[in-house]
Design an enzyme around this catalytic site. Sequence first.
Site, PDB file in Angstrom:
ATOM      1  NE  ARG A 102      -2.738   0.331   3.396  1.00 53.26           N
ATOM      2  CZ  ARG A 102      -1.921   0.931   4.384  1.00 53.26           C
ATOM      3  NH1 ARG A 102      -1.418   2.104   4.248  1.00 53.26           N
ATOM      4  NH2 ARG A 102      -1.780   0.068   5.408  1.00 53.26           N
TER       5      ARG A 102
ATOM      6  CE1 TYR B 206     -15.747  12.996 -15.320  1.00 52.64           C
ATOM      7  CE2 TYR B 206     -14.954  12.821 -13.154  1.00 52.64           C
ATOM      8  CZ  TYR B 206     -15.480  12.209 -13.913  1.00 52.64           C
ATOM      9  OH  TYR B 206     -15.893  10.843 -13.805  1.00 52.64           O
TER      10      TYR B 206
ATOM     11  CG  ASP C  14      -8.430  16.714 -14.774  1.00 49.23           C
ATOM     12  OD1 ASP C  14      -7.955  16.287 -15.570  1.00 49.23           O
ATOM     13  OD2 ASP C  14      -9.510  16.234 -14.290  1.00 49.23           O
TER      14      ASP C  14
ATOM     15  CE  LYS D 177     -12.343   8.983 -18.230  1.00 51.57           C
ATOM     16  NZ  LYS D 177     -12.451  10.473 -17.627  1.00 51.57           N
TER      17      LYS D 177
HETATM   18  C1  PLP Z   1     -12.850  10.775 -16.293  1.00 53.09           C
HETATM   19  C2  PLP Z   1     -12.360  12.052 -16.018  1.00 53.09           C
HETATM   20  C3  PLP Z   1     -11.990  12.132 -14.636  1.00 53.09           C
HETATM   21  C4  PLP Z   1     -12.375  11.064 -13.522  1.00 53.09           C
HETATM   22  O1  PLP Z   1     -11.349   9.985 -13.662  1.00 53.09           O
HETATM   23  P1  PLP Z   1     -11.855   8.467 -13.340  1.00 53.09           P
HETATM   24  O2  PLP Z   1     -10.627   7.719 -13.883  1.00 53.09           O
HETATM   25  O3  PLP Z   1     -12.899   8.192 -14.055  1.00 53.09           O
HETATM   26  O4  PLP Z   1     -11.902   8.284 -11.985  1.00 53.09           O
HETATM   27  C5  PLP Z   1     -11.439  13.374 -14.007  1.00 53.09           C
HETATM   28  N1  PLP Z   1     -11.091  14.355 -14.922  1.00 53.09           N
HETATM   29  C6  PLP Z   1     -11.516  14.379 -16.238  1.00 53.09           C
HETATM   30  C7  PLP Z   1     -11.288  15.817 -17.312  1.00 53.09           C
HETATM   31  C8  PLP Z   1     -11.897  13.296 -16.769  1.00 53.09           C
HETATM   32  O5  PLP Z   1     -12.453  13.204 -18.085  1.00 53.09           O
END
Ligand code: PLP
Length: 382
Positions: free
Chosen positions: A52, A105, A176, A201
């Site tokens: 962990r 998001y 992000d 993604k």
């Molecule tokens: C999908 C997404 C997230 C969340 O990510 P997960 O892997 O689904 O937890 C955060 N920011 C953006 C811009 C996203 O497209």
Amino acid sequence: MNHDASLAPATVTVAAGRPDRAQGAAVNPPVVLSSTFVSQGVPGSGELLYGRIDADSWHPFEQVLGELEQSAHPALVFGSGMAAIAAALSLVPPGGRLVLPRHCYQVTLGFAADLAARQGVDVVLVDIDDTAAVVAAVQGASMLWVESPTNPMLEVADLPALVEAAHAAGALVGVDNTFATPLVQRPLRQGADVVVHSVTKYLAGHSDVVLGAALADDDDLHARLHAYRTLHGSIAGPFETWLALRGLRTLALRVERAQANAAELARRLSTHRAVLSVRHPSLPGDPGHERAARLMDGFGSIIGLRPRGGVAAADAVVAALSLWVPATSLGGVESSLERRRRFATESPTVPEDLLRLSVGIEDVEDLWADLSAALDGLEGEG
Ligand SMILES: *Cc1c(COP(=O)(O)O)cnc(C)c1O
């Protein structure tokens, strides 16, 4: 961390994070299935101890992403993008002020609302492309959160100007970087303090794994993100991290093809009679075009599309497609789309009829044939 600054990002994605070169050695890192590591006495620093806290299966992926973002430290892999975002937003103290885009998001918005309810965080929503409004809002803030381009509205922020204003006000800047990927934008090098990714993604890129990552240059911030991951146990599995590394190896090819497809589709959509509006930063008339051309190394491969005829038309387009996949998420090799307001939690200022298209790496003529037939069908309905 050692960067070989002479290597281009496309080379780093392929060459970094390999096992040491030796006669007969494996070319790819192994998946190590072990929850604990041999250890006795007082543990030394950097020594593997327990799965962990740190695991060798994470290191190759963390190294490659750290080099791509040109970070002073390797990335920290998390169990999901949201786990990484939760770690980054934990840097906002109870009662502090968090400024974030009103279009970002939707689960990040939900997380901020939870911080407001449980920790008295003052959440201020802004239009991230309105630089003057953001500069005013960051006065007295603990953190400015940025998405650029935003999900799903594709607004482009003037990141260097926002970083300067936030730092002058004593606020941290978190970015992000999921939509842009580190091939298109490296926020740490534009002054951001923390960068997060939904690895789910583009980085993993095959819609077969949920994973996240966070990065920071500053030693203390990096240590705090690591401590958050250990305390909350928001860790990634060895198989998932290995899959993400395998996907990451082709990131440059995938991003190049998807961006070219998206720019071509956006251009064609912009003259289609059944289209009310289309947003993609590659379009010369797009509100984000000038900034994206100046600040980014590409325009990304998400398109915002509003067909004529409102929600019914948007839903009809989704239903009529056979190649494009109706699904949430984005950044996979396959093209997909969805009407974002089908989620009750999506921001109310996102138009009801907005379709978010994630353009994949298929042949662009096949994608266009499917999409244009669906749009032509709307016209047929009158
Ligand atoms: C999908 C997404 C997230 C969340 O990510 P997960 O892997 O689904 O937890 C955060 N920011 C953006 C811009 C996203 O497209």
